[in-house]
Design a protein around this motif. Structure first.
Motif, PDB file in Angstrom:
ATOM      1  N   LEU A  62      33.901  -3.088  70.430  1.00 59.57           N
ATOM      2  CA  LEU A  62      35.421  -3.341  70.225  1.00 59.57           C
ATOM      3  C   LEU A  62      36.294  -2.009  70.746  1.00 59.57           C
ATOM      4  CD1 LEU A  62      35.503  -5.845  67.360  1.00 59.57           C
ATOM      5  CD2 LEU A  62      35.166  -6.429  69.799  1.00 59.57           C
ATOM      6  N   SER A  94      32.074  -7.526  78.491  1.00 56.39           N
ATOM      7  CA  SER A  94      32.452  -7.690  77.063  1.00 56.39           C
ATOM      8  C   SER A  94      33.292  -9.032  76.861  1.00 56.39           C
ATOM      9  CB  SER A  94      33.778  -6.472  76.825  1.00 56.39           C
ATOM     10  OG  SER A  94      34.228  -6.686  75.665  1.00 56.39           O
ATOM     11  N   LEU A  98      32.431 -11.837  74.156  1.00 55.78           N
ATOM     12  CA  LEU A  98      33.423 -12.474  73.072  1.00 55.78           C
ATOM     13  C   LEU A  98      33.593 -13.812  72.942  1.00 55.78           C
ATOM     14  CD1 LEU A  98      35.796  -9.372  72.982  1.00 55.78           C
ATOM     15  CD2 LEU A  98      34.491 -10.205  71.207  1.00 55.78           C
ATOM     16  N   TYR A  99      33.870 -14.361  74.324  1.00 57.26           N
ATOM     17  CA  TYR A  99      33.958 -15.768  74.707  1.00 57.26           C
ATOM     18  C   TYR A  99      32.896 -16.416  74.012  1.00 57.26           C
ATOM     19  CZ  TYR A  99      34.956 -20.273  76.982  1.00 57.26           C
ATOM     20  OH  TYR A  99      35.043 -21.471  77.131  1.00 57.26           O
ATOM     21  N   SER A 102      31.946 -16.130  69.989  1.00 58.40           N
ATOM     22  CA  SER A 102      33.073 -16.468  68.735  1.00 58.40           C
ATOM     23  C   SER A 102      32.426 -17.575  67.985  1.00 58.40           C
ATOM     24  CB  SER A 102      34.288 -16.973  69.668  1.00 58.40           C
ATOM     25  OG  SER A 102      34.030 -18.199  70.529  1.00 58.40           O
ATOM     26  N   SER A 108      34.793 -18.822  64.168  1.00 60.24           N
ATOM     27  CA  SER A 108      35.697 -19.939  64.395  1.00 60.24           C
ATOM     28  C   SER A 108      35.824 -20.949  63.297  1.00 60.24           C
ATOM     29  CB  SER A 108      35.040 -20.871  65.643  1.00 60.24           C
ATOM     30  OG  SER A 108      33.702 -21.120  65.527  1.00 60.24           O
ATOM     31  N   ASP A 147      40.452  -8.336  74.260  1.00 62.10           N
ATOM     32  CA  ASP A 147      39.236  -8.865  73.568  1.00 62.10           C
ATOM     33  C   ASP A 147      39.940  -9.983  72.672  1.00 62.10           C
ATOM     34  OD1 ASP A 147      37.825  -6.850  74.475  1.00 62.10           O
ATOM     35  OD2 ASP A 147      37.814  -5.721  72.489  1.00 62.10           O
ATOM     36  N   ILE A 148      40.986 -10.021  72.056  1.00 66.08           N
ATOM     37  CA  ILE A 148      41.746 -11.208  71.326  1.00 66.08           C
ATOM     38  C   ILE A 148      41.749 -12.242  71.977  1.00 66.08           C
ATOM     39  CG2 ILE A 148      43.397 -11.999  70.001  1.00 66.08           C
ATOM     40  CD1 ILE A 148      43.989  -9.018  69.076  1.00 66.08           C
ATOM     41  N   CYS A 150      40.036 -13.422  74.545  1.00 70.30           N
ATOM     42  CA  CYS A 150      38.901 -13.808  74.959  1.00 70.30           C
ATOM     43  C   CYS A 150      38.162 -14.529  73.732  1.00 70.30           C
ATOM     44  CB  CYS A 150      38.002 -12.386  75.337  1.00 70.30           C
ATOM     45  SG  CYS A 150      38.472 -11.759  76.701  1.00 70.30           S
ATOM     46  N   TYR A 151      38.372 -13.989  72.563  1.00 64.99           N
ATOM     47  CA  TYR A 151      37.777 -14.331  71.418  1.00 64.99           C
ATOM     48  C   TYR A 151      38.445 -15.729  71.067  1.00 64.99           C
ATOM     49  CZ  TYR A 151      36.308 -14.897  66.602  1.00 64.99           C
ATOM     50  OH  TYR A 151      35.476 -14.985  65.417  1.00 64.99           O
ATOM     51  N   GLY A 154      37.515 -18.539  73.302  1.00 63.96           N
ATOM     52  CA  GLY A 154      36.096 -19.147  73.007  1.00 63.96           C
ATOM     53  C   GLY A 154      36.198 -19.735  71.856  1.00 63.96           C
ATOM     54  N   ILE A 155      36.881 -19.784  70.880  1.00 62.73           N
ATOM     55  CA  ILE A 155      37.166 -20.564  69.793  1.00 62.73           C
ATOM     56  C   ILE A 155      37.613 -21.920  70.034  1.00 62.73           C
ATOM     57  CG2 ILE A 155      38.526 -20.858  67.599  1.00 62.73           C
ATOM     58  CD1 ILE A 155      38.206 -17.756  67.077  1.00 62.73           C
TER      59      ILE A 155
END
Length: 187
Positions: A62, A94, A98-99, A102, A108, A147-148, A150-151, A154-155
């Protein structure tokens, strides 16, 4: 067996993140473009290989890509297109990790239980027809970590191709700016 492996992964990843944080707190200069440039330059015969490895791995800790992008432009001023390609490969690796991680990391479930209304709000935003533009804008804006988004994508199960396209276009613009303006700035 899977839960034990997940716990071991959490512990190792946590220790690595704490170590990186400790190193940063001890010497904040380690994330400056000049420090990264001198570190990579110390591997005289393998500068490009070291730069590629660091660019691909940094996202798992990160660590923001900006100082690495600028360091690459300073290291390879005659090959800025290559720096752009390497940087984008690292950023997209990255973003993809992250996706997909998650759910694997289990955050999640925690967020859905703790903040159900916020998760639902983001799910509505990221499932809309304009979600790619939201991700693009987020990725392009340099003051918020890509990154946020992407995360979160994914969630809430945003279609991967839309997340990927938004991050790619936003980061391509931003990274190109850093590379082509970073060579003119004396850091």
């Amino acid at each position: 067996m899977l839960k034990t492996g997940k716990k071991i992964f959490y512990v190792l990843w946590g220790f690595l993140l704490l170590y990186v944080l400790y190193c940063y707190l001890k010497n904040p200069e380690i994330l400056s473009a000049n420090y990264i440039k001198s570190f990579i330059s110390s591997y005289k015969g393998h500068i490009l290989t070291v730069y590629i490895i660091i660019s691909l791995v940094r996202g798992f800790f990160l660590i923001p890509s900006t100082p690495f992008v600028i360091a690459g432009a300073l290291l390879f001023p005659d090959n800025l297109l290559l720096v752009l390609l390497i940087s984008m490969a690292g950023i997209m690796l990255s973003a993809t990790a992250l996706y997909y991680f998650s759910d694997i990391l289990g955050f999640s479930e925690y967020l859905e239980k703790k903040y159900p209304s916020k998760v639902k709000k983001w799910e509505n935003k990221l499932q809309s027809s304009r979600a790619t533009f939201l991700v693009l804008g987020w990725s392009f804006f340099p003051l918020v970590p890509t990154d946020i988004i992407c995360y979160v994508a994914g969630i809430v199960k945003m279609p991967y191709k839309y997340m990927f396209l938004g991050v790619f276009l936003g980061e391509l613009i931003l990274t190109s700016f850093y590379i082509y303006s970073g060579t003119t700035v004396n850091l």
